[in-house]
Scaffold this motif. Structure first.
Motif, PDB file in Angstrom:
ATOM      1  N   ASN A 687      -1.382   7.663   8.360  1.00  0.00           N
ATOM      2  CA  ASN A 687      -0.268   8.553   8.723  1.00  0.00           C
ATOM      3  C   ASN A 687      -0.790   9.579   9.732  1.00  0.00           C
ATOM      4  N   MET A 688      -0.214   9.584  10.934  1.00  0.00           N
ATOM      5  CA  MET A 688      -0.695  10.478  11.979  1.00  0.00           C
ATOM      6  C   MET A 688       0.235  11.669  12.211  1.00  0.00           C
ATOM      7  N   THR A 689       0.994  12.052  11.190  1.00  0.00           N
ATOM      8  CA  THR A 689       1.775  13.298  11.236  1.00  0.00           C
ATOM      9  C   THR A 689       1.484  14.106   9.981  1.00  0.00           C
ATOM     10  N   PRO A 690       1.803  15.400   9.981  1.00  0.00           N
ATOM     11  CA  PRO A 690       1.541  16.241   8.796  1.00  0.00           C
ATOM     12  C   PRO A 690       2.541  16.046   7.661  1.00  0.00           C
ATOM     13  N   GLU A 691       3.484  15.122   7.791  1.00  0.00           N
ATOM     14  CA  GLU A 691       4.513  14.928   6.766  1.00  0.00           C
ATOM     15  C   GLU A 691       3.989  14.046   5.640  1.00  0.00           C
ATOM     16  N   VAL A 692       4.303  14.449   4.371  1.00  0.00           N
ATOM     17  CA  VAL A 692       3.975  13.635   3.204  1.00  0.00           C
ATOM     18  C   VAL A 692       5.132  12.673   2.959  1.00  0.00           C
ATOM     19  N   HIS A 693       4.806  11.401   2.706  1.00  0.00           N
ATOM     20  CA  HIS A 693       5.835  10.397   2.428  1.00  0.00           C
ATOM     21  C   HIS A 693       5.723   9.960   0.968  1.00  0.00           C
ATOM     22  N   HIS A 694       6.707  10.346   0.160  1.00  0.00           N
ATOM     23  CA  HIS A 694       6.763   9.910  -1.240  1.00  0.00           C
ATOM     24  C   HIS A 694       7.647   8.670  -1.351  1.00  0.00           C
ATOM     25  N   GLY A 695       7.331   7.820  -2.295  1.00  0.00           N
ATOM     26  CA  GLY A 695       8.133   6.611  -2.488  1.00  0.00           C
ATOM     27  C   GLY A 695       8.130   5.703  -1.275  1.00  0.00           C
ATOM     28  N   PHE A 696       7.030   5.668  -0.562  1.00  0.00           N
ATOM     29  CA  PHE A 696       6.888   4.881   0.668  1.00  0.00           C
ATOM     30  C   PHE A 696       6.534   3.447   0.280  1.00  0.00           C
ATOM     31  N   ARG A 697       7.394   2.505   0.620  1.00  0.00           N
ATOM     32  CA  ARG A 697       7.179   1.122   0.204  1.00  0.00           C
ATOM     33  C   ARG A 697       6.318   0.364   1.219  1.00  0.00           C
ATOM     34  N   ILE A 698       5.344  -0.377   0.687  1.00  0.00           N
ATOM     35  CA  ILE A 698       4.515  -1.246   1.526  1.00  0.00           C
ATOM     36  C   ILE A 698       4.437  -2.627   0.892  1.00  0.00           C
ATOM     37  N   GLY A 699       4.282  -3.645   1.725  1.00  0.00           N
ATOM     38  CA  GLY A 699       4.114  -4.990   1.224  1.00  0.00           C
ATOM     39  C   GLY A 699       2.719  -5.199   0.659  1.00  0.00           C
ATOM     40  N   LEU A 700       2.631  -6.017  -0.394  1.00  0.00           N
ATOM     41  CA  LEU A 700       1.361  -6.316  -1.054  1.00  0.00           C
ATOM     42  C   LEU A 700       1.207  -7.825  -1.172  1.00  0.00           C
ATOM     43  N   PRO A 701       0.064  -8.373  -0.757  1.00  0.00           N
ATOM     44  CA  PRO A 701      -0.109  -9.836  -0.784  1.00  0.00           C
ATOM     45  C   PRO A 701      -0.160 -10.423  -2.186  1.00  0.00           C
ATOM     46  N   GLN A 702      -0.566  -9.621  -3.171  1.00  0.00           N
ATOM     47  CA  GLN A 702      -0.730 -10.157  -4.522  1.00  0.00           C
ATOM     48  C   GLN A 702       0.039  -9.308  -5.535  1.00  0.00           C
ATOM     49  N   GLY A 703       0.486  -9.963  -6.574  1.00  0.00           N
ATOM     50  CA  GLY A 703       1.202  -9.250  -7.631  1.00  0.00           C
ATOM     51  C   GLY A 703       0.246  -8.729  -8.682  1.00  0.00           C
ATOM     52  N   CYS A 704      -0.594  -7.808  -8.306  1.00  0.00           N
ATOM     53  CA  CYS A 704      -1.606  -7.291  -9.216  1.00  0.00           C
ATOM     54  C   CYS A 704      -1.717  -5.776  -9.048  1.00  0.00           C
ATOM     55  N   GLU A 705      -2.569  -5.202  -9.844  1.00  0.00           N
ATOM     56  CA  GLU A 705      -2.851  -3.770  -9.704  1.00  0.00           C
ATOM     57  C   GLU A 705      -3.787  -3.548  -8.515  1.00  0.00           C
ATOM     58  N   TYR A 735       8.511  -7.754   0.545  1.00  0.00           N
ATOM     59  CA  TYR A 735       8.687  -6.718   1.570  1.00  0.00           C
ATOM     60  C   TYR A 735       7.644  -6.933   2.662  1.00  0.00           C
ATOM     61  N   GLN A 736       8.033  -6.711   3.891  1.00  0.00           N
ATOM     62  CA  GLN A 736       7.121  -6.832   5.036  1.00  0.00           C
ATOM     63  C   GLN A 736       6.398  -8.192   5.049  1.00  0.00           C
ATOM     64  N   ASN A 737       7.175  -9.242   4.770  1.00  0.00           N
ATOM     65  CA  ASN A 737       6.673 -10.614   4.756  1.00  0.00           C
ATOM     66  C   ASN A 737       5.620 -10.864   3.680  1.00  0.00           C
ATOM     67  N   MET A 738       5.591  -9.987   2.672  1.00  0.00           N
ATOM     68  CA  MET A 738       4.694 -10.162   1.532  1.00  0.00           C
ATOM     69  C   MET A 738       5.527 -10.524   0.296  1.00  0.00           C
ATOM     70  N   THR A 739       4.912 -11.242  -0.625  1.00  0.00           N
ATOM     71  CA  THR A 739       5.623 -11.647  -1.844  1.00  0.00           C
ATOM     72  C   THR A 739       5.857 -10.493  -2.786  1.00  0.00           C
ATOM     73  N   ASN A 740       5.053  -9.452  -2.673  1.00  0.00           N
ATOM     74  CA  ASN A 740       5.155  -8.298  -3.550  1.00  0.00           C
ATOM     75  C   ASN A 740       5.167  -7.030  -2.722  1.00  0.00           C
ATOM     76  N   SER A 741       5.395  -5.915  -3.389  1.00  0.00           N
ATOM     77  CA  SER A 741       5.368  -4.623  -2.709  1.00  0.00           C
ATOM     78  C   SER A 741       5.121  -3.533  -3.731  1.00  0.00           C
ATOM     79  N   GLY A 742       4.919  -2.335  -3.249  1.00  0.00           N
ATOM     80  CA  GLY A 742       4.702  -1.194  -4.129  1.00  0.00           C
ATOM     81  C   GLY A 742       5.121   0.076  -3.430  1.00  0.00           C
ATOM     82  N   GLN A 743       5.412   1.076  -4.266  1.00  0.00           N
ATOM     83  CA  GLN A 743       5.766   2.383  -3.722  1.00  0.00           C
ATOM     84  C   GLN A 743       4.569   3.326  -3.867  1.00  0.00           C
ATOM     85  N   ILE A 744       4.268   3.982  -2.758  1.00  0.00           N
ATOM     86  CA  ILE A 744       3.093   4.839  -2.746  1.00  0.00           C
ATOM     87  C   ILE A 744       3.434   6.195  -2.154  1.00  0.00           C
TER      88      ILE A 744
END
Length: 777
Positions: A687-705, A735-744
């Motif tokens: 993240n190249m701005t000073p803003e905090v992003h809550h609940g930001f969804r990203i794609g994850l290749p695996q359904g794991c922790e 999400y984002q062409n991934m089978t899984n995703s997570g909120q960060i």
């Protein structure tokens, strides 16, 4: 004693010698067999003397010498010191000559010379035959001699069982060349050298020379000008303003890095981690009450090596250390290309330093300058009164940017000079590779020139065909002769195939600095975060070409000098934003495909622009923000060492995947680096701005922790502490062409590195190749 009056020189010999006009001085001076007719009467069979005579040849040993200022000269046997003759002074110029009674077979001798205030004993150099190896001289002229420093320069040798120094220099257009030094009163008439017309080489073997004796070459040009030059092959040099060459030490260093060299042979560095710390030895750190003293090599062994090792760097790159008169050139205008700079110690000290680096598991790369040389009068310029090393035409022979001269890469003797110098540093000092400076200026005939200021090649193009051929040959020869080294090009254009094999029409380098990435990313770094959304491509564009070459991402000394300011001061905002942004930027750099290079001081946030005149500002490390940045770089390096996905396949596009390269509104970049093993990958979110992003969804290749391996916003690094409590849980939401995703939570001006939990334990494992307890025999 003498048996007859000393024979005179031929008329004019004395002045010819003094004026450099005598063609073969060795045929005149020294010991020679003189043959003269002798009439012997015959006798008749009755014992009466006959009227006829038989002419026989009488042989005598004749000794001639030129010793200006001498009063008397005696010839002594070298084996037992016995006086055999006194030579007669021929004239006031210092010519002496005489014959040796009874002896007709040449022998080794010395001269006892009486001067007005002293008496000296000299082993006459003119009694010794040439030591020139004709095969080496041939290869030298062909441009294929890899160890010309054993042929030319000052080298300790044995000649007829006598130890001395063989001085040898290439000066084909000189009328006379002499060695002058503190062993002959700097008198150019004392040691006039033997000329080899076939190859333009001059040589003389001189006994009775001390280690570290000062010397130069005195040349008489074809126009009668007297020129004094340092030895192009000198292995040690006097500091400016004297700039004399020094006779090398005899001692051989006892290397202890055999284990490292054997290990190096097995390495395919394209698939290994390379994180390089670039160092200017004169300003990394200093000592003395006012910081006025350079660290010597022992200091550097004790201070620099442990620091670089602790920080997790794999390679150390030294800015040029070939002798250079002007400190402000930083070594990029070397005059003594074969002489390690006097500033930090002698050649033995440098070897001990590199040996210690290898023991610690650090490779050492030397910054090597083959693109140009300076115009210092004692250097290569117009060496024998003509353009030997440079082109005579300034449109080919001069660099307008640097006011320096360009090597004539098409001349065989110049090729051998440069090729041998590269071999010299790799062979004699065990450097692990060379970074070649200013390659672009070598490749283009019109480099930094306007129309009319350059000459096209034979095909009418702008390419320097001779330089291209030289670089290709250089890389081929060095990689063959020194397995496991790295050859690195600083090449700033889009020249194709810099790191392709020569047989594939490439230049044959192992790596190329990614100057495009550097320029674009630093331009982005300097923008206010509010405007970065409009320049998003300055960080993403490099992924369009980063797999076309074997790249090194370089943030070198060039980016923090000449008014450019330090990296920290390139970043807008308050102090907190500067440090946070720089941490995020480094995170992006370490995640980006390509090897890494960081100039000293950048790792802890040097505030002032780098200056070669003083030490880095190490006192800044008493402050938390600088400590935090340093800790962040250290942890990035150790993550890099432990994660093959970050280094094993830098040039495979299928091992990199954008999650989102288009989020210019938030200026967030997210991508995946894949390793060779099944499921092995790392995710970077920057993240190249000073803003905090809550609940930001990203794609994850695996359904794991997933584990949060690194977070640049951690309070440990001086951040605000925003993050994900170390864990992210994958959801069954594509999400984002991934089978899984997570909120960060994406921290402000921050970088996150995520890994599947079952692989995350490997991240703490550093790559330790050699330990302090290892003994390499």
């Amino acid at each position: 004693m003498m048996t007859q009056n000393a024979p005179h020189f031929h008329h004019g010999d004395d002045m010819a010698l003094l004026n450099g006009e005598y063609f073969d001085v060795f045929s005149l001076l020294g010991m020679h067999i003189q043959e003269s007719p002798k009439d012997t009467p015959t006798k008749s069979t009755k014992g009466k003397q006959a009227e006829t005579k038989v002419t026989q040849v009488k042989k005598q040993l004749l000794v001639r010498c030129l010793l200006p200022g001498a009063l008397n000269v005696d010839v002594l046997s070298l084996s037992d010191g016995r006086k055999l003759a006194s030579l007669e002074r021929v004239n006031e110029t210092g010519l002496f000559a005489g014959v040796i009674g009874r002896r007709v077979k040449p022998f080794l001798y010395k001269l006892r010379v009486e001067y007005p205030l002293s008496v000296e004993e000299i082993i006459d150099p003119y009694q010794f035959p040439s030591l020139l190896n004709q095969d080496d001289a041939y290869l030298f002229a062909e441009g294929r001699l890899e160890q010309a420093y054993h042929l030319l320069g000052a080298n300790w040798q044995q000649n007829q069982g006598v130890e001395g120094v063989n001085f040898c220099v290439w000066a084909p257009n000189a009328r006379r060349v002499s060695v002058v030094g503190d062993f002959n009163h700097w008198d150019g008439t004392r040691h006039v050298m033997r000329q080899h017309l076939a190859n333009g080489i001059w040589e003389i073997f001189i006994p009775d020379v001390n280690e570290q004796a000062h010397y130069k070459f005195e040349l008489i040009s074809e126009h009668g000008e007297c020129i004094e030059k340092s030895d192009p092959y000198a292995k040690a040099m006097q500091a400016a303003p004297g700039n004399a060459s020094l006779v090398p030490l005899k001692n051989n260093y006892n290397w202890k890095d055999k284990q490292w060299l054997e290990y190096r042979k097995t390495q395919q560095w394209h698939h290994q981690p390379i994180s390089t710390y670039e160092v200017h030895l004169a300003s990394w750190r200093r000592k003395g009450d006012e910081g006025e003293q350079f660290l010597n090599y022992q200091d550097l062994i004790e201070q620099l090596i442990p620091y670089v090792k602790e920080m997790g760097f794999t390679h150390l790159q030294l800015m040029p250390i070939s002798e250079y008169p002007f400190d402000g050139s930083w070594g990029y205008q070397p005059v003594g290309l074969y002489a390690p700079s006097h500033r930090f110690g002698d050649a033995t000290g440098l070897k001990a330093f590199i040996d210690a680096c290898h023991k610690a598991g650090l490779a050492v790369v030397l910054d090597w300058v083959a693109a140009h040389f300076p115009k210092d009068p004692h250097g290569l310029i117009q060496f024998d009164g003509t353009s030997l090393y440079e082109h005579q035409d300034p449109r080919r022979g001069e660099h307008p940017d640097w006011d320096t001269l360009i090597y004539n890469y098409g001349r065989g003797e110049v090729q051998s000079y440069l090729l041998s110098n590269a071999c010299y540093w790799l062979d004699e000092f065990h450097f692990d590779g060379l970074r070649i400076d200013a390659v672009s200026s070598m490749l283009y005939l019109d480099y930094s020139r306007e129309p009319g200021q350059w000459l096209p090649n034979v095909e009418g193009g702008r390419e320097n065909l001779e330089a291209i051929s030289f670089l290709q040959s250089l890389n081929q020869r060095l990689y063959q002769a020194f397995p496991g080294i790295v050859m690195i090009a600083e090449e700033s254009t889009a020249w194709p195939g810099v790191t392709k094999r020569v047989d594939e029409s490439g230049l044959g380098f192992g790596f190329k600095w990614n100057m495009g990435w550097m320029n674009d990313s630093l331009r982005y770094l300097g923008r206010d975060p509010i405007h970065r959304s409009h320049h998003h491509n300055e960080l993403t564009f490099s992924l369009m070409y980063c797999f076309s070459e074997q790249f090194i991402l370089s943030l070198s000394h060039d980016e923090v000098v000449h008014g450019k300011g330090s990296l920290l001061h390139k970043v807008p905002g308050d102090d907190w934003q500067k440090f946070a942004c720089l941490r995020a930027y480094f995170g992006f750099m370490w995640g980006h495909p390509g090897k890494k290079l960081l100039f000293m001081g950048n790792e802890f946030g040097q505030r002032d622009e780098w200056s070669h005149e003083r030490s880095l500002d190490w006192h800044l490390l008493q402050y938390a923000p600088h400590q935090g940045l340093q800790a962040w770089v250290k942890d990035l390096n150790h993550l890099y060492l432990s994660q093959p996905s970050l280094y094993c396949q830098d040039t495979r596009a299928d091992k990199f995947q954008w999650l989102d390269c288009d989020n210019h509104q938030a200026s967030v970049f997210s991508f995946i680096r894949y390793g060779e093993a099944e499921g092995e990958h790392l995710i970077f979110i920057v993240n190249m701005t000073p803003e905090v992003h809550h609940g930001f969804r990203i794609g994850l290749p695996q359904g794991c922790e997933y584990r949060e391996l690194l977070n640049s916003d951690s309070e440990h690094y001086g951040g605000s502490g925003q993050g994900n409590a170390g864990v992210i849980f994958a959801e069954d939401t594509p999400y984002q062409n991934m089978t899984n995703s997570g909120q960060i939570t994406v921290p402000p001006l921050g970088c996150l590195v995520l890994s599947p939990s079952h692989l995350a334990s490997n991240s703490a494992i550093g790559l330790e190749l050699f330990g302090e307890s290892d003994e390499a025999n």
